[in-house]
Design an enzyme around this catalytic site. Sequence first.
Site, PDB file in Angstrom:
ATOM      1  N   TYR A  60       0.845  -1.205   0.000  1.00 45.86           N
ATOM      2  CA  TYR A  60       0.000   0.000   0.000  1.00 45.86           C
ATOM      3  C   TYR A  60       0.874   1.246   0.000  1.00 45.86           C
ATOM      4  CZ  TYR A  60      -3.766   3.245   0.866  1.00 45.86           C
ATOM      5  OH  TYR A  60      -4.658   4.274   0.718  1.00 45.86           O
ATOM      6  N   PHE A  93      -7.961  21.265 -24.760  1.00 52.30           N
ATOM      7  CA  PHE A  93      -8.210  19.840 -24.867  1.00 52.30           C
ATOM      8  C   PHE A  93      -9.413  19.550 -23.974  1.00 52.30           C
ATOM      9  CE2 PHE A  93      -7.963  15.375 -23.754  1.00 52.30           C
ATOM     10  CZ  PHE A  93      -8.104  14.865 -25.026  1.00 52.30           C
ATOM     11  N   THR A  94     -10.238  18.597 -24.383  1.00 51.80           N
ATOM     12  CA  THR A  94     -11.539  18.339 -23.736  1.00 51.80           C
ATOM     13  C   THR A  94     -11.458  18.208 -22.209  1.00 51.80           C
ATOM     14  OG1 THR A  94     -11.169  16.007 -24.236  1.00 51.80           O
ATOM     15  CG2 THR A  94     -12.504  17.260 -25.807  1.00 51.80           C
ATOM     16  N   ASP A 143       1.449  20.241 -20.565  1.00 47.73           N
ATOM     17  CA  ASP A 143       0.789  18.951 -20.773  1.00 47.73           C
ATOM     18  C   ASP A 143       1.783  18.116 -21.582  1.00 47.73           C
ATOM     19  OD1 ASP A 143      -0.603  16.748 -21.672  1.00 47.73           O
ATOM     20  OD2 ASP A 143      -2.484  17.833 -21.968  1.00 47.73           O
ATOM     21  N   LYS A 161      -0.172   7.566 -23.349  1.00 49.80           N
ATOM     22  CA  LYS A 161       0.302   7.884 -24.703  1.00 49.80           C
ATOM     23  C   LYS A 161       1.814   7.611 -24.783  1.00 49.80           C
ATOM     24  CE  LYS A 161      -3.733  10.238 -24.465  1.00 49.80           C
ATOM     25  NZ  LYS A 161      -4.586  10.220 -23.267  1.00 49.80           N
ATOM     26  N   ARG A 167     -13.575  14.932 -33.786  1.00 50.83           N
ATOM     27  CA  ARG A 167     -12.917  16.034 -33.105  1.00 50.83           C
ATOM     28  C   ARG A 167     -13.406  17.326 -33.751  1.00 50.83           C
ATOM     29  NH1 ARG A 167     -10.382  14.053 -28.328  1.00 50.83           N
ATOM     30  NH2 ARG A 167     -12.609  14.226 -28.123  1.00 50.83           N
ATOM     31  N   PHE A 174     -19.126  14.087 -26.107  1.00 44.96           N
ATOM     32  CA  PHE A 174     -18.706  13.246 -27.226  1.00 44.96           C
ATOM     33  C   PHE A 174     -18.556  11.774 -26.836  1.00 44.96           C
ATOM     34  CE2 PHE A 174     -14.340  12.895 -25.733  1.00 44.96           C
ATOM     35  CZ  PHE A 174     -14.224  14.026 -24.933  1.00 44.96           C
TER      36      PHE A 174
HETATM   37  N1  F0G Z   1      -4.028  15.770 -22.382  1.00 44.44           N
HETATM   38  C1  F0G Z   1      -4.039  15.411 -23.672  1.00 44.44           C
HETATM   39  C2  F0G Z   1      -3.318  16.235 -24.681  1.00 44.44           C
HETATM   40  C3  F0G Z   1      -4.740  14.261 -24.061  1.00 44.44           C
HETATM   41  O1  F0G Z   1      -4.742  13.904 -25.338  1.00 44.44           O
HETATM   42  C4  F0G Z   1      -5.422  13.504 -23.078  1.00 44.44           C
HETATM   43  C5  F0G Z   1      -6.192  12.322 -23.454  1.00 44.44           C
HETATM   44  C6  F0G Z   1      -5.385  13.927 -21.754  1.00 44.44           C
HETATM   45  C7  F0G Z   1      -4.667  15.072 -21.443  1.00 44.44           C
HETATM   46  C8  F0G Z   1      -6.121  13.205 -20.676  1.00 44.44           C
HETATM   47  O2  F0G Z   1      -5.481  12.016 -20.357  1.00 44.44           O
HETATM   48  O3  F0G Z   1      -7.079  10.215 -21.063  1.00 44.44           O
HETATM   49  O4  F0G Z   1      -5.163   9.750 -19.535  1.00 44.44           O
HETATM   50  O5  F0G Z   1      -7.107  11.035 -18.738  1.00 44.44           O
HETATM   51  N2  F0G Z   1      -6.467  12.040 -24.632  1.00 44.44           N
HETATM   52  C9  F0G Z   1      -7.128  10.841 -25.121  1.00 44.44           C
HETATM   53  C10 F0G Z   1      -7.314  10.957 -26.607  1.00 44.44           C
HETATM   54  C11 F0G Z   1      -8.371  10.478 -24.406  1.00 44.44           C
HETATM   55  O6  F0G Z   1      -7.941  10.050 -27.180  1.00 44.44           O
HETATM   56  O7  F0G Z   1      -6.821  11.909 -27.230  1.00 44.44           O
HETATM   57  P1  F0G Z   1      -6.258  10.689 -19.909  1.00 44.44           P
END
Ligand code: F0G
Length: 470
Positions: A84, A136-137, A227, A270, A394, A461
């Site tokens: 843990y 970014f979303t 990021d 990624k 997108r 989305f």
């Molecule tokens: N920042 C970027 C630039 C991203 O592309 C993503 C995720 C995140 C943050 C968030 O990270 O998914 O680990 O919580 N992108 C994915 C995509 C979902 O399909 O582009 P996460």
Amino acid sequence: MSKPIKTMGEQFNRRSWAEPWKIKMVEPIALIPREERQQALREAGYNTFLLKSADVYIDLLTDSGTSAMSDRQWSGMMLGDEAYAGSVNFYHLEETVREVYGYSYLVPTHQGRGAEHLISKAEISAGQLVPGNMYFTTTRLHQEMAGGTFVDVIIDEAHDTESEHPFKGNVDIDKLEALIREHGAEKIAYISLAGTVNMAGGQPVSMANVKALRQLCDRHGIKLYLDATRMVENCYFIQQREEGYADKPIAEILKEFCSYTDGAWMSGKKDHLVNIGGWVAVNDADLFDRLRNMVVIYEGLHTYGGLAGRDMEAMAIGIRESLQDAYVRARVGQVAYLGTLLTNWDIPIVRPVGGHAVFLDARKFYPHLDQEVFPAQTLAAELYLDSGIRSMERGIVSAGRDPETGQHRHPKLELTRLTIPRRVYTEAHMDVVAEAVKAVYENAHKARGLRMVYEPKYLRFFQARFEMID
Ligand code: F0G
């Protein structure tokens, strides 16, 4: 006599490169019949996020968590120390991030948005602005939920799918200075800088731009957070395109870039070649203290942050693998290969081709469709129907609604993303994808668009449902 088949190098007038790995284990995939795809798509409400993976042939939904791990990483999984507190694997990860990215303090999280949540909450006060190089979303949503307002200060070229600018991810320094002048530095929470800008088509930021940002931030006493999700891929573009970096290894470029920033958040799913994991890392001891305290509320103890020990081990090993120049060249090279096939057929895509994906320009596929009938969503649906290939919208659906007015945001870019997982598919898969895109492009005039029939409140989305317009 038939002509001999040309190698990739001959076709593209270069020496061929090949992936610096060979395949040890395979996962069968199959294309289900068209009638079944039609049924699956209807049941998924024409949203590729709602398809079952078993109904997908080539899965280009995302490069997130879809990488193939190496034998070394799988071996690392066996060394998981599932204590843990104080797992050996945490210390390995901490040491690796320190050495590779150069930040002093690390807090692990279960994935990128866990890290976004922590840094947004720690560094944004209600009413503050968060300028960045395109939204970014999940990043923007966490900034908004922490009381901030995201302001886009990316260069104008980023919104133009045809501009060949080599660093379309750059911040427009004049726009940013004007914003600071108008509102005052104390109104700015921090600069939110992303390496290879996802929503712009995977476009990189130059070293010159981050240096200029550092100077600006120092003049005004503003923090600069990165990021770093696809920063390794960003560094490859710096090596290829920016003067003075051609002979520098990716690892060195990465460390220099990060040295101009105050900290970073990361989706390890990624660049790090793992299926789960993330982190936030900073240089300021007081901020670290706050992050480390918060992580125990939302993710888990500060030495695991929602991850198993084995996940942290796989990530530590993946970080090192991601820095090998031959790997990055093959990774970005595969994306470029698909992009070149499509460009050669005059299929409209975002130029230059980005680091993780080829983005189809849905406005140009469907000049007869209004943005309100969701051209990019339509294109993703049509591509699946044609060939079982899964892509991602997108465009207007991803952009969501303005929290103040409740109206759709209308982004200039209306794109469908063909995202290439790392170390998963071969060039033959890319050929199949290119031919499918061509077939859909040739029939594009028949498309009528979609109607949204279900809309969730956050990040719509992922779960929205649609019907075909007759
Ligand atoms: N920042 C970027 C630039 C991203 O592309 C993503 C995720 C995140 C943050 C968030 O990270 O998914 O680990 O919580 N992108 C994915 C995509 C979902 O399909 O582009 P996460």
